[in-house]
Motif scaffolding. Structure first.
Motif, PDB file in Angstrom:
ATOM      1  N   LEU A  32       0.852  -1.192   0.000  1.00  0.00           N
ATOM      2  CA  LEU A  32       0.000   0.000   0.000  1.00  0.00           C
ATOM      3  C   LEU A  32       0.886   1.239   0.000  1.00  0.00           C
ATOM      4  O   LEU A  32       1.841   1.325   0.774  1.00  0.00           O
ATOM      5  CB  LEU A  32      -0.921   0.014   1.218  1.00  0.00           C
ATOM      6  CG  LEU A  32      -1.898  -1.156   1.375  1.00  0.00           C
ATOM      7  CD1 LEU A  32      -2.694  -1.027   2.664  1.00  0.00           C
ATOM      8  CD2 LEU A  32      -2.853  -1.237   0.178  1.00  0.00           C
ATOM      9  N   VAL A  35      -2.221   5.384   1.095  1.00  0.00           N
ATOM     10  CA  VAL A  35      -3.647   5.223   0.811  1.00  0.00           C
ATOM     11  C   VAL A  35      -4.470   6.081   1.771  1.00  0.00           C
ATOM     12  O   VAL A  35      -4.260   6.037   2.990  1.00  0.00           O
ATOM     13  CB  VAL A  35      -4.049   3.746   0.944  1.00  0.00           C
ATOM     14  CG1 VAL A  35      -5.557   3.585   0.808  1.00  0.00           C
ATOM     15  CG2 VAL A  35      -3.334   2.917  -0.115  1.00  0.00           C
ATOM     16  N   LEU A  58      -5.605  -3.896   2.367  1.00  0.00           N
ATOM     17  CA  LEU A  58      -6.218  -2.696   2.937  1.00  0.00           C
ATOM     18  C   LEU A  58      -7.322  -3.051   3.917  1.00  0.00           C
ATOM     19  O   LEU A  58      -7.430  -2.448   4.998  1.00  0.00           O
ATOM     20  CB  LEU A  58      -6.772  -1.813   1.811  1.00  0.00           C
ATOM     21  CG  LEU A  58      -7.513  -0.541   2.253  1.00  0.00           C
ATOM     22  CD1 LEU A  58      -6.613   0.337   3.116  1.00  0.00           C
ATOM     23  CD2 LEU A  58      -8.043   0.227   1.053  1.00  0.00           C
TER      24      LEU A  58
END
Length: 500
Positions: A32, A35, A58
């Motif tokens: 990630l 984000v 996520l």
């Protein structure tokens, strides 16, 4: 059961979340990249993106299942997320949620109710709540059906029902439509929509939703290679993509269009979408989320996934599970060696001596507990294939130097230490001494001469004439059991740590 009890607006927001893992060599692979976004109650939100985009990662981070190696800010209703508190406010239904196949749907819910609901709910109320959840999710007809015989959609709805018992305000679903046909998928998303309308914050990951399913979504977050392309209302998604130069054809499935853009099938640059998404979220000072869940804490590998899911969803602590399994296995650990001994002891014409029977029964029971615990340790620490190999490889030396294949006095000096720690030797020697030691009368001989008519001579031949060694061997078995139980607890704790 009142499922519309959430009157206030709930929100989980996240800013500049990053997550990385160890890659090849000493390099770290980032899953990630900064984000940011938010999800609110009363709205059904979905995380979209091609395979490998980071959707499940996520979801794991937001739900609290992953906390190590995470950087960024996660807030609940404007306040920093407290992992221990958030665990009690949320639930996470994984893609392949493990359920015990031998229980029926109603039994599964009832067990969960007894584990998750406090003493303020009596048995009548718990059964009433189970019945209400079965009706809410359309599972009345399969209430008495074993889980192993239920369809994929029914099992997924049952997994939702397990978490509805505590009525959590935040619900996370990983690929809830995976493996379902189109009709079942629509029915599943309809249930999720009803949960969101009742006031919950419902977030799910979807791989490739149909246009009908996409129309039921209120908010979407689009990921591409770990970066956010869009996060907001569904009806604003196409205009946002058009402003970045990606026009959706008329009468085209918007979900397919989004996935094609995220897969670079409609252009090589997504930088404008990424920057546009980041500009909509206020940046906050990142901090490291590396604190572990503060729990005080799979039986045999089949229950490992069940234990992990139930523990991480705050059903019970590691200590409660460990000692609960320890006590629940006792009846079977007594029944199996007792049944074996009652048959084999008298079929082999052993003397009707209560003391000998009790001593041999104790040895059989200790060996049963030791063998089962060793299997549990291997199952908790390894996968099935590795566990089978490790058990065999570690048991063979113990078996070879147990005194059964070779006399203890004939074992080479540099290998004799193996006989001193061999649990097979402890079991073999204590069993032989219990049968032929303690002044047992001469054996019945059907021929004129029997070399081992005197039990004492038989014991000397095996280097086991010391009757005091019986209790030393019993102590050795008990020591092995204690060490293996400790290893099992450590293995389960390590597995939880690894899962996070």
């Amino acid at each position: 059961m009142d499922v519309s009890v959430f009157k206030e607006t709930l929100e989980i927001s996240f800013t500049k979340l990053s997550y990385s893992v160890n890659g090849a060599g000493k390099e770290r692979k980032t899953i990630l990249h900064d984000v940011s976004g938010r999800f609110r109650s009363g709205r059904l939100a979905a995380i979209l993106g091609p395979s490998g985009a980071g959707k499940t990662t996520l979801l794991n981070v937001l739900s609290g299942f992953k906390q190590r190696d995470v950087r960024g800010v996660i807030e609940v209703n404007g306040e920093p997320r407290v992992p221990t508190t958030f665990r009690r406010q949320s639930c996470y239904i994984t893609q392949d949620m493990a359920l015990l196949g031998n229980l029926t749907a109603s039994e599964t819910l009832l067990v969960a109710a007894r584990l998750k609901l406090g003493p303020e709910h009596d048995n009548h109320r718990k059964r009433q709540m189970v019945a209400e959840i079965l009706e809410l999710l359309g599972l009345q007809k399969t209430a008495d059906t074993r889980v192993s015989r239920m369809s994929g959609g029914e099992r997924k709805r049952l997994s939702i029902g397990l978490e509805l018992l505590t009525n959590p305000p935040f619900m996370f679903f990983d690929e809830p439509t995976s493996g379902l046909d189109s009709a079942s998928s629509v029915l599943m998303v309809t249930h999720l929509k009803s949960l969101a309308v009742s006031g919950r914050a419902v977030v799910c990951t979807l791989h490739q939703p149909s246009s009908r399913i996409f129309a039921m979504l209120d908010d979407v977050l689009v990921l591409a290679q770990g970066q956010v392309l869009y996060c907001g209302p569904t009806d604003q998604l196409v205009p946002a993509f058009e402003r970045a130069g990606f026009a959706c054809p008329q009468y085209y499935n918007r979900a397919d269009f989004v996935l094609e853009v995220a897969s670079y099938e409609r252009g090589d640059s997504l930088l404008q979408l990424i920057e546009s998404s980041r500009s909509h979220h206020k940046e906050k000072t990142p901090r490291l989320y590396d604190d572990l869940l503060d729990c005080p804490g799979e039986n045999v590998p089949l229950e490992a996934s069940v234990f992990l899911h139930e523990h991480l969803n705050n059903w019970y602590s590691l200590s409660s599970y460990f000692f609960g399994k320890l006590l629940s296995d006792v009846p079977l650990q007594i029944l199996c060696p007792t049944s074996f001994l009652l048959l084999s002891y008298f079929l082999t014409a052993q003397p009707a001596d209560v003391c000998r029977v009790l001593m041999l029964w104790m040895v059989c029971m200790l060996l049963t507990i030791l063998a089962q615990t060793m299997g549990l340790v291997a199952g908790a620490a390894c996968d099935m294939q590795s566990g089978v190999f490790i058990l065999a490889a570690s048991s063979i030396p113990m078996f070879l130097f147990s005194g059964f294949f070779i006399r203890l006095s004939d074992i080479p000096v540099y290998l004799k230490w193996l006989s001193y720690i061999s649990y097979f030797r402890f079991a073999f020697q204590s069993s032989i001494v219990a049968l032929y030691g303690f002044n047992r009368p001469p054996l019945v001989c059907s021929v004129p001469f029997c070399a081992f008519k005197q039990p004492r001579k038989f014991l000397k031949e095996l280097d086991m004439a010391d009757e005091a060694g019986f209790w030393c061997c019993v102590a050795g078995l008990v020591t092995w059991i204690i060490l293996l139980q400790m290893a099992l607890y450590v293995a389960l704790r390590w597995r939880l740590h690894k899962a996070r």
